[in-house]
Design a protein around this motif. Structure first.
Motif, PDB file in Angstrom:
ATOM      1  N   PHE A   1      -1.078   8.315   4.046  1.00 56.63           N
ATOM      2  CA  PHE A   1      -2.321   7.533   3.985  1.00 56.63           C
ATOM      3  C   PHE A   1      -3.450   8.335   4.629  1.00 56.63           C
ATOM      4  CE2 PHE A   1      -5.102   3.867   5.105  1.00 56.63           C
ATOM      5  CZ  PHE A   1      -5.187   3.290   3.859  1.00 56.63           C
TER       6      PHE A   1
ATOM      7  N   VAL B   1      -6.277   8.935  -0.481  1.00 61.32           N
ATOM      8  CA  VAL B   1      -6.822   7.633  -0.894  1.00 61.32           C
ATOM      9  C   VAL B   1      -7.977   7.834  -1.871  1.00 61.32           C
ATOM     10  CG1 VAL B   1      -8.116   5.605  -0.081  1.00 61.32           C
ATOM     11  CG2 VAL B   1      -6.048   6.337   1.132  1.00 61.32           C
TER      12      VAL B   1
ATOM     13  N   ASN C   1      -7.878  -2.180  -5.280  1.00 66.18           N
ATOM     14  CA  ASN C   1      -7.393  -1.168  -4.340  1.00 66.18           C
ATOM     15  C   ASN C   1      -8.409  -0.882  -3.234  1.00 66.18           C
ATOM     16  OD1 ASN C   1      -5.054  -1.034  -5.804  1.00 66.18           O
ATOM     17  ND2 ASN C   1      -5.446   0.982  -6.670  1.00 66.18           N
TER      18      ASN C   1
ATOM     19  N   PRO D   1      -2.962   1.689   9.653  1.00 67.08           N
ATOM     20  CA  PRO D   1      -2.837   2.841   8.750  1.00 67.08           C
ATOM     21  C   PRO D   1      -1.723   3.805   9.142  1.00 67.08           C
ATOM     22  CG  PRO D   1      -4.761   3.083  10.152  1.00 67.08           C
ATOM     23  CD  PRO D   1      -4.228   1.698  10.383  1.00 67.08           C
TER      24      PRO D   1
ATOM     25  N   THR E   1      -7.374  -3.600  -0.723  1.00 74.54           N
ATOM     26  CA  THR E   1      -6.072  -3.450  -0.066  1.00 74.54           C
ATOM     27  C   THR E   1      -5.995  -2.184   0.784  1.00 74.54           C
ATOM     28  OG1 THR E   1      -5.156  -2.465  -2.089  1.00 74.54           O
ATOM     29  CG2 THR E   1      -4.776  -4.814  -1.744  1.00 74.54           C
ATOM     30  N   TYR E   2      -6.532  -1.083   0.284  1.00 79.71           N
ATOM     31  CA  TYR E   2      -6.498   0.156   1.066  1.00 79.71           C
ATOM     32  C   TYR E   2      -7.392   0.031   2.298  1.00 79.71           C
ATOM     33  CZ  TYR E   2      -4.069   2.889  -2.575  1.00 79.71           C
ATOM     34  OH  TYR E   2      -3.156   3.391  -3.465  1.00 79.71           O
TER      35      TYR E   2
ATOM     36  N   VAL F   1       0.838  -1.202   0.000  1.00 81.26           N
ATOM     37  CA  VAL F   1       0.000   0.000   0.000  1.00 81.26           C
ATOM     38  C   VAL F   1       0.870   1.249   0.000  1.00 81.26           C
ATOM     39  CG1 VAL F   1      -1.758   1.309   1.272  1.00 81.26           C
ATOM     40  CG2 VAL F   1      -2.003  -1.162   1.001  1.00 81.26           C
TER      41      VAL F   1
ATOM     42  N   LYS G   1       1.875   1.938  -3.483  1.00 84.88           N
ATOM     43  CA  LYS G   1       0.778   2.492  -4.274  1.00 84.88           C
ATOM     44  C   LYS G   1       0.529   3.958  -3.910  1.00 84.88           C
ATOM     45  CE  LYS G   1      -1.760  -1.690  -5.414  1.00 84.88           C
ATOM     46  NZ  LYS G   1      -1.942  -1.402  -6.833  1.00 84.88           N
ATOM     47  N   ILE G   2       0.559   4.261  -2.622  1.00 83.75           N
ATOM     48  CA  ILE G   2       0.326   5.637  -2.152  1.00 83.75           C
ATOM     49  C   ILE G   2       1.402   6.589  -2.679  1.00 83.75           C
ATOM     50  CG2 ILE G   2       0.512   7.054  -0.042  1.00 83.75           C
ATOM     51  CD1 ILE G   2      -2.246   5.941  -0.363  1.00 83.75           C
TER      52      ILE G   2
ATOM     53  N   TRP H   1      -8.083   6.580  -5.727  1.00 83.15           N
ATOM     54  CA  TRP H   1      -9.165   5.726  -6.243  1.00 83.15           C
ATOM     55  C   TRP H   1      -9.822   6.364  -7.456  1.00 83.15           C
ATOM     56  CZ3 TRP H   1     -12.008   4.254  -1.065  1.00 83.15           C
ATOM     57  CH2 TRP H   1     -11.293   3.231  -0.419  1.00 83.15           C
TER      58      TRP H   1
END
Length: 190
Positions: free
Chosen positions: A150, A155, A132, A144, A135-136, A72, A75-76, A159
């Motif tokens: 995050f 987020v 996502n 978190p 997972t998020y 994550v 990805k972030i 998305w």
């Protein structure tokens, strides 16, 4: 599971409805309504599954070194441009899978085909908005604080950008692309 249980996935619906719009058999308002509702209920379902998973022994007591946290975080940290491009590729792969299994009769052939192509988008970390969501959400329900940046706003924007990229890949490239290639009377199966 979605394919075998005949479930609704926003990203494959992007292809179907874009194709329907191209062929003028679907009204834009109907397509938008279905995609919005499907996205909402995919999010609710993914968040519910993530919450249940977060209560299990496997995720109940994770630390910052857990793969979920590093995945994550990766990805972030992506730029929105990269999220968009990765979203295009992810949904092209998903819809190649959907189209491919339509031509297969044997379920035992469908399983390795599905796993092989989906493995590609998962392995390379391409951005599939529905994946996502899981997972998020799982990261949000577990640890978190271990993920820099995050925040809810970040987020949600990630998305949204992934959703738009998924629409371009699945809707425009695959849906309209196949609509264009199949606009005649003959069935095009390249």
């Amino acid at each position: 599971m979605i394919i075998f249980l005949n479930g609704e996935l926003t990203t494959s619906n992007m292809m179907y409805f874009a194709n329907g719009l191209y062929r003028k058999v679907v009204k834009p308002a109907d397509a938008a309504k279905v995609l919005a509702l499907c996205t909402l209920f995919n999010l609710i379902g993914c968040a519910a599954i993530a919450w249940v998973l977060s209560q299990t022994l496997g995720f109940n007591d994770i630390d910052a070194s857990h793969y979920l946290i590093s995945a994550v975080q990766g990805k972030i940290d992506k730029s929105y441009g990269l999220v968009f491009l990765d979203g295009i590729v992810a949904n092209m792969l998903v819809n190649i899978t959907v189209i491919g299994i339509m031509f297969m009769k044997d379920n035992s052939a469908k399983i390795p085909y599905i796993l092989g192509i989906i493995f590609i988008f998962a392995f390379y970390g391409f951005e599939h908005v529905i994946a996502n969501f899981v997972t998020y959400s799982l990261a949000a329900f577990t640890l978190p604080s271990a993920i820099e940046g995050f925040t809810l706003s970040h987020v949600l924007l990630q998305w949204l950008v992934a959703w738009i990229g998924n629409f371009v890949g699945g809707g425009v490239v695959m849906g309209v692309g196949y609509g264009f290639l199949n606009k005649g009377q003959d069935i095009y199966t390249d």
